[in-house]
Design an enzyme around this catalytic site. Sequence first.
Site, PDB file in Angstrom:
ATOM      1  N   SER A  82      -7.070  -8.688   3.856  1.00 45.85           N
ATOM      2  CA  SER A  82      -6.982 -10.135   3.666  1.00 45.85           C
ATOM      3  C   SER A  82      -6.921 -10.824   5.020  1.00 45.85           C
ATOM      4  CB  SER A  82      -5.723 -10.492   2.865  1.00 45.85           C
ATOM      5  OG  SER A  82      -5.491 -11.889   2.854  1.00 45.85           O
ATOM      6  N   TYR A 119       2.956  -9.380   2.662  1.00 46.40           N
ATOM      7  CA  TYR A 119       1.543  -9.229   2.295  1.00 46.40           C
ATOM      8  C   TYR A 119       0.675  -9.074   3.542  1.00 46.40           C
ATOM      9  CZ  TYR A 119      -2.903 -10.580   0.047  1.00 46.40           C
ATOM     10  OH  TYR A 119      -4.195 -10.617  -0.408  1.00 46.40           O
ATOM     11  N   LYS A 125      -1.570  -5.828   4.479  1.00 46.94           N
ATOM     12  CA  LYS A 125      -3.024  -5.956   4.543  1.00 46.94           C
ATOM     13  C   LYS A 125      -3.578  -5.574   5.912  1.00 46.94           C
ATOM     14  CE  LYS A 125      -4.273  -7.147   0.406  1.00 46.94           C
ATOM     15  NZ  LYS A 125      -4.986  -6.129  -0.413  1.00 46.94           N
TER      16      LYS A 125
END
Length: 300
Positions: A148, A161, A165
């Site tokens: 991401s 997150y 990622k």
Amino acid sequence: MEDKVVVLTGAAGGIGRGIAQALARAGARIVVNDVGVSLSGQGGDSGVAQSLAAELRAAGGTAVACADSVSDWSSAQRIVACALDHYGRIDAVINNAGNLRDRYFHNMVEEEWRSVIDVHLNGTFFVSRAAAPHFRRQNGGAYVHMTSTSGLVGNFGQANYSAAKLGIVALSKSIALDMQKYNVRSNCIAPFAWSRMTDSIPGDTPEAEARIEKLKKLDAGKIAPMAVYLASDAAAAVTGQIFGVRANEIFLFSQPRPVRSVHMSDGWTPCSIAQVAMPALQASFHALERSPDVVSWDPI
């Protein structure tokens, strides 16, 4: 992808569903993996994987459901075993499973950190590792991982997150290096798409609402062609790369490399670093940006 066996995690959501449908149309035999929980971990419905597998079969595809979690070593082994039990081999792994626990770093608690790392980073490692002996034995295979721009560039409220990622990018490169001699490839996709993952973005300001309206134009199904390509033999020469897909755009992302250096023949001191090194390097500093700042133009 005719008769290729693919394990697809997180298959029942928007991006995963699009990839599953595209794989089926391309002739792949699919393990549809999804635990059927919400992004916050609530629920747990194995029926979502069963329903998608039935849908793919009804359309003429070949699919079997698996509801084991990617976040546990043993259950990840069972996901890969499902492919072997039903199809006798495994040719590709597409690591798409994900969750979110968005919170500003200074408010984030241990559970919010661990749960996201467990699904994204540990899950990608566990499922990939479970497939590795079979890829080595058959001298071939492909990994496709979802990263991401939250990790590649940055974002507010996503320390867990973002770390996971960006960790997936490093994991993918290590897999590509370690397994190149076995003709195994590993690549990443950073998807731009409206899905359950982006549906949680708060629209609490006019600017945020405007951004959400732009994101809603990004069809999750647009990610599928790149995922299918990277899993196929057509991508035999492509490994260790990071791609982005945004509507009809495909990006190739840069990877960290030295951009500038300074040298002091007598060695550095804290003072000389402050007086010489930092002023010399500062022109090449990266701005503190978020993904929307870097990819700021409207989707095509």
